[in-house]
Structure formats: structure tokens, C-alpha cells
Scaffold this active site. Structure first.
Site, PDB file in Angstrom:
ATOM      1  N   ASP A 174       2.634   1.217   1.896  1.00 31.44           N
ATOM      2  CA  ASP A 174       3.804   1.040   1.040  1.00 31.44           C
ATOM      3  C   ASP A 174       5.092   1.137   1.856  1.00 31.44           C
ATOM      4  O   ASP A 174       5.130   1.750   2.923  1.00 31.44           O
ATOM      5  CB  ASP A 174       3.840   2.127  -0.045  1.00 31.44           C
ATOM      6  N   HIS A 218       6.814  -4.494  -3.970  1.00 33.61           N
ATOM      7  CA  HIS A 218       6.987  -3.048  -4.193  1.00 33.61           C
ATOM      8  C   HIS A 218       8.379  -2.791  -4.786  1.00 33.61           C
ATOM      9  O   HIS A 218       8.976  -1.756  -4.514  1.00 33.61           O
ATOM     10  CB  HIS A 218       6.780  -2.307  -2.875  1.00 33.61           C
ATOM     11  N   HIS A 254       1.459   4.834   4.033  1.00 36.94           N
ATOM     12  CA  HIS A 254       2.849   4.372   4.132  1.00 36.94           C
ATOM     13  C   HIS A 254       3.116   3.773   5.506  1.00 36.94           C
ATOM     14  O   HIS A 254       2.519   4.180   6.505  1.00 36.94           O
ATOM     15  CB  HIS A 254       3.818   5.502   3.801  1.00 36.94           C
ATOM     16  N   HIS A 267      13.316  -0.036  -4.791  1.00 45.29           N
ATOM     17  CA  HIS A 267      12.489   1.171  -4.790  1.00 45.29           C
ATOM     18  C   HIS A 267      13.067   2.263  -5.692  1.00 45.29           C
ATOM     19  O   HIS A 267      13.128   3.431  -5.335  1.00 45.29           O
ATOM     20  CB  HIS A 267      12.317   1.701  -3.358  1.00 45.29           C
TER      21      HIS A 267
HETATM   22 ZN   LIG Z   1       7.082   3.285  -2.141  1.00 40.84          ZN
END
Ligand SMILES: [Zn+2]
Length: 314
Positions: A126, A177, A271, A181
């Protein structure tokens, strides 16, 4: 500056006074790249982000200029920037991208894991892209022969478009995504739709492929978020394994958590911007491969993937 055990990459952040002309921005960036390579001749890549002085701390601020200079481009970057022919560069005010077409929502719009007896596992990263970590991660995955899924933040894709293109060129799957954010559950539905549409449009334009998968920031799912994604042709991909790489764990802890929880069909939450993940990754991959696991992108893990075989994959 960071390394992945094989190569080292430097990411420089520079500030210039307001009103600095594009030509002067280019010259400054090229000089900084050259200085970094001279100081550390073994660097594989130098990435630069140029900010207006005082602007970087502002929330949601955009840089003036970003560029990525692999060692092979070192010799010609200054001239190519001046001539406007350098391709691994982004500049504020670049033309906005056109909205990419969406396609109908997938039959299964939210999934947490793959199904079936196959020993496959999907690594998902991510918050990509990042001017220091993305090239290092790409290098590690290439060496291991592993394809993964990157959930990309639209704003990052806008400022570092060449990294998104690197991801796709290397065979990885790029997912949405959101644009900024933000916690989507707290936003009005129209704003959620804009966050998703803007990001899919950007990614679609950068990669020339429709975006098919989405993961909400922080995993924050609500009926409105789910509905917005499905209406834009996005399958929402959650995860079935979370080693907790955002919790300050050591590489050893991450690797042990990953191996202990490893099961067929798992979707693993990681991540793009965590040191410990970078350090743990080679051992994680080796451990899974030693148990006979193959790595897949998440589109192959969809519960309905069998019915899409032959059409969903390039
Ligand atoms: Zn994220």
C-alpha cells in the site's frame, strides 16, 4: 539514502524560492543529481523532489518538480532536461489526464482472500509510489522473480508518474488506493466517488490499462465506499494476512509473522515505504517458495478468477 542489500538509492528533497524559473529548476536538480553520484559513485539511482521554499510542510502540497535518474541516465540528464526530452520527470502544471473508461463492476465486489487449493499467495504493497523505497522494492522483486500488487495513492502517482509506469512494466498489478489517502468513511459519497475516479483516471492514463482493484486507505470500508468502488468497476481487495509492518516491527518479527500465518490463497498486507519490510522481504519470499508457494497478483486471487481466465491477464 537506503539500500536493499544489492543496490543503494538516494532521494533528495530540495527547496527553491517562489518564482524560480523552470530552466533554473532543471539546472539545480541536475547539479544535485551529479553531486550525489560524485559523493556516492555506487548509487543505482538518484531521485529528486523539488519544493517551493516553505511549502513542503503544508498539507496536501504538491512539489514543483520530480525526477528519477538511474545511473545509466546520469550522463545525459542535464542536457535532456534542458531539451525537454527527459522522460522520468514530472513538473507542476503538467496537463491533466483524461478520464479513463470504467467497466462494469466485478461479480464479487469485495474479497479478502483467494479460494481454491492452490499454494499461491499475493503480496500487496500500500501507499506507493515513493521516490526512495519504490525503486528498491522493484529491484528486490525483480531479483526474486516475484510479481506483486501495489495500491497506489493518486496524488503520489501524479507527482511520480514514471514509478507507476515502472511498476506496470515490471509485471506488477497497480490498484487504486484513493487520491489523497483520507479516511473515506468520513467523506460524503460524492467526494468518495471523486477520490476513486480521479485516481483510476490517472492510473489508467499512465499505464494504458483499466484499473480493476481498489483498497480503501486504512482498510476503512463502508457501504458507500463499497458502492462507489463497484460502480466504477473496481473490486475492493482487503487482506487475510497482516504482519503489521506499519507498527514498527523488526524484519525478524515480520518474517516470523508472515511464515507462521502463511496459508494458500492469502492476500498479505504490506507497505511500500517501510524499512523493515524491505529488509524482511527476501527471507519472506525464500521461506514461502521453500514451502512450494507461488506469488500472484491479486486479480488472480479473485474468487471468480477461474471464470475470467484468459481474459483478465495480459
Ligand atoms: Zn494506505
Amino acid at each position: 539514502m537506503r539500500g536493499n542489500g544489492f543496490i543503494r538509492v538516494a532521494a533528495l528533497a530540495l527547496a527553491v524560492p517562489a518564482g524560480t524559473a523552470p530552466g533554473a529548476q532543471n539546472a539545480l536538480a541536475a547539479r544535485a543529481v551529479e553531486a550525489a553520484y560524485r559523493a556516492f559513485p555506487d548509487l543505482a539511482e538518484v531521485d529528486v523532489t523539488l519544493w517551493r521554499a516553505g511549502q513542503r510542510a503544508a498539507p496536501a502540497s504538491a512539489p514543483l518538480l520530480t525526477l528519477s535518474v538511474p545511473a545509466a541516465a546520469r550522463a545525459h540528464v542535464a542536457r535532456a532536461l534542458g531539451q525537454g526530452t527527459y522522460t522520468r520527470v514530472w513538473r507542476a502544471g503538467a496537463a491533466p489526464v483524461a478520464l479513463a473508461p470504467t467497466r462494469p463492476a466485478a461479480p464479487t465486489s469485495v474479497f479478502w482472500r483467494g479460494s481454491g487449493p492452490m499454494r499461491t499467495v499475493a503480496l500487496t504493497f500500500d501507499d506507493a509510489p515513493h521516490p526512495l523505497y519504490t525503486p528498491l522494492l522493484l529491484d528486490l522483486l525483480r531479483r526474486a522473480g516475484v510479481r506483486a500488487t501495489f495500491f497506489v495513492i493518486g496524488r503520489g502517482a501524479e507527482h511520480y508518474p514514471y514509478f507507476v509506469q515502472d511498476l506496470v512494466r515490471a509485471g506488477h498489478l497497480v490498484g487504486n488506493h484513493s487520491y489523497a489517502h483520507r479516511p473515506l468513511r468520513a467523506l460524503p459519497p460524492a467526494e468518495v466517488r471523486r477520490e476513486l475516479a480521479r485516481t483510476s483516471a490517472l492510473l489508467g492514463a499512465l499505464t494504458s490499462q483499466p484499473v480493476t482493484v481498489f483498497r480503501p486507505p486504512g482498510g476503512g470500508l463502508s457501504p458507500a465506499v463499497r458502492q462507489a468502488a463497484a460502480a466504477q468497476g473496481l473490486s475492493t481487495v482487503m487482506w487475510s494476512q497482516n504482519p503489521g509492518d506499519y507498527l514498527g516491527r523488526t524484519p525478524g518479527q515480520l518474517q516470523r509473522a508472515f511464515v507462521q500465518q502463511l496459508r494458500p490463497g492469502q492476500i498479505v498486507l504490506l507497505h511500500d515505504n517501510v524499512d523493515a519490510t524491505l529488509q524482511a522481504l527476501p527471507a519472506m519470499i525464500r521461506a514461502a517458495q521453500a514451502q512450494g508457494y507461488a506469488f500472484e497478483t491479486v486479480d488472480a486471487m479473485r474468487p471468480d478468477a477461474a471464470t475470467l481466465a484468459g481474459t483478465a491477464r495480459p
